[in-house]
Design a protein around this motif. Structure first.
Motif, mmCIF file in Angstrom:
data_model
loop_
_atom_site.group_PDB
_atom_site.id
_atom_site.type_symbol
_atom_site.label_atom_id
_atom_site.label_comp_id
_atom_site.label_asym_id
_atom_site.label_seq_id
_atom_site.Cartn_x
_atom_site.Cartn_y
_atom_site.Cartn_z
ATOM 1 N N UNK A 193 5.480 23.900 31.015
ATOM 2 C CA UNK A 193 5.113 24.265 29.643
ATOM 3 C C UNK A 193 4.022 23.369 29.061
ATOM 4 N N UNK A 194 3.844 22.183 29.620
ATOM 5 C CA UNK A 194 2.810 21.272 29.131
ATOM 6 C C UNK A 194 1.414 21.729 29.513
ATOM 7 N N UNK A 195 1.338 22.555 30.559
ATOM 8 C CA UNK A 195 0.034 22.920 31.117
ATOM 9 C C UNK A 195 -0.270 24.413 31.055
ATOM 10 N N UNK A 196 0.775 25.243 31.020
ATOM 11 C CA UNK A 196 0.577 26.690 31.098
ATOM 12 C C UNK A 196 1.234 27.383 29.906
ATOM 13 N N UNK A 197 0.614 28.428 29.363
ATOM 14 C CA UNK A 197 1.229 29.160 28.245
ATOM 15 C C UNK A 197 2.367 30.051 28.714
ATOM 16 N N UNK A 198 3.175 30.488 27.763
ATOM 17 C CA UNK A 198 4.254 31.429 28.069
ATOM 18 C C UNK A 198 3.672 32.693 28.682
ATOM 19 N N UNK A 199 4.427 33.283 29.582
ATOM 20 C CA UNK A 199 3.959 34.488 30.272
ATOM 21 C C UNK A 199 4.590 35.723 29.628
ATOM 22 N N UNK A 200 3.922 36.839 29.779
ATOM 23 C CA UNK A 200 4.475 38.127 29.350
ATOM 24 C C UNK A 200 5.056 38.808 30.577
ATOM 25 N N UNK A 201 6.379 38.941 30.664
ATOM 26 C CA UNK A 201 6.980 39.544 31.853
ATOM 27 C C UNK A 201 6.525 40.986 32.060
ATOM 28 N N UNK A 202 6.385 41.364 33.314
ATOM 29 C CA UNK A 202 6.014 42.731 33.665
ATOM 30 C C UNK A 202 7.039 43.714 33.106
ATOM 31 N N UNK A 203 6.567 44.812 32.573
ATOM 32 C CA UNK A 203 7.392 45.902 32.042
ATOM 33 C C UNK A 203 8.053 45.582 30.697
#
Length: 268
Positions: A193-203
């Motif tokens: 979480x320090x380096x990458x933004x939250x993801x939007x799960x498929x579907x």
């Protein structure tokens, strides 16, 4: 079939900006015809496409508790303004990320269907951030609650647990992949979480934001109201309080990078 969306607003926490954003997200992700009705105690600033109705009358006092959104019990009565038939309830602080059409055709029209509660994975618990029900189907719940609101709130804790366990005929769940919990199912674990933004799960069609994190927090990053909006503020909290409280990483686990897909969807 006219798809009927409803929401509820009281007090000053949300108001017109949230209602207007929710309407716009729905309109971009639904096949007409549809209606969007907000039950509210304040119509100021609400866009004209939203059908505003007064908060449904109740003859009991809603308990003020730390847990549970018990004012939603207003929606359980035999009447719901001018509406009848099946309605889909949406919380004001969620983000619509895909088509809502299937949420109206899933299951049977008489079903009570809830999102799954990701915060309680070992309990068969629904989430009332998103739930579908026929108007009048939950009258037995309202009657039981009205008889002793404080006792029911104390026993069940959350209104969604009360609906899950006591809805007439039981409840069903929407498919797990359609409705995702931002903090538990989108935000990456520490230290990613320090380096990458939250993801939007498929579907995912809807992303819900129960608890302390709101869509605007995801857009800006950090965790407003907790340790701050910048990584340096989180690092300072880590140094100042983390080891002292024997929870050295709680502050860093709460940090979020700004999430562009939330900004893209959560708008008028």
């Amino acid at each position: 079939m006219i798809k009927q969306i409803i929401c509820i607003n009281w007090g000053t926490k949300y108001g017109a900006p949230y209602i207007n954003r929710l309407y716009a997200m729905v309109a971009r992700n639904i096949t007409p015809p549809f209606t969007f009705t907000c039950f509210t105690d304040n119509r100021d600033g609400i866009r004209s496409e939203v059908l505003c109705e007064d908060l449904p009358d109740i003859d009991y006092e809603v308990p003020e508790t730390r847990r549970g959104i018990w004012p939603k019990s207003r929606l359980w009565g035999p009447k719901l303004g001018s509406l009848s038939g099946t309605v889909l309830f949406l919380d004001l602080d969620l983000v619509v990320t895909g088509s809502l059409d299937a949420l109206f055709t899933y299951g049977n029209p008489d079903d009570v269907i809830l999102a799954r509660n990701a915060a309680k994975p070992f309990e068969r618990l629904g989430q009332t951030s998103v739930f579908r029900f026929p108007v009048g189907k939950l009258v037995p719940l309202q009657k039981e609650f009205a008889a002793n609101p404080f006792l029911v709130a104390e026993k069940y804790g959350y209104e969604q647990r009360f609906v899950t366990r006591e809805a007439p005929g039981g409840i069903k769940f929407f498919p797990r992949k359609w409705i995702r919990h931002f903090r538990f199912q989108c935000l990456l674990p520490f230290p990613l979480n320090l380096f990458l933004p939250a993801r939007l799960p498929t579907n995912a069609r809807i992303v819900i934001f129960p608890g302390e994190v709101l869509p605007e927090d995801a857009v800006s990053g950090g965790w407003s109201g907790r340790q701050g909006a910048t990584l340096s503020q989180h690092l300072k909290a880590f140094g100042d309080y983390g080891f002292r409280q024997n929870r050295p990483f709680q502050f860093l686990r709460h940090f979020m990078r700004p999430v562009n897909w939330v900004a893209d969807h959560w708008r008028e």
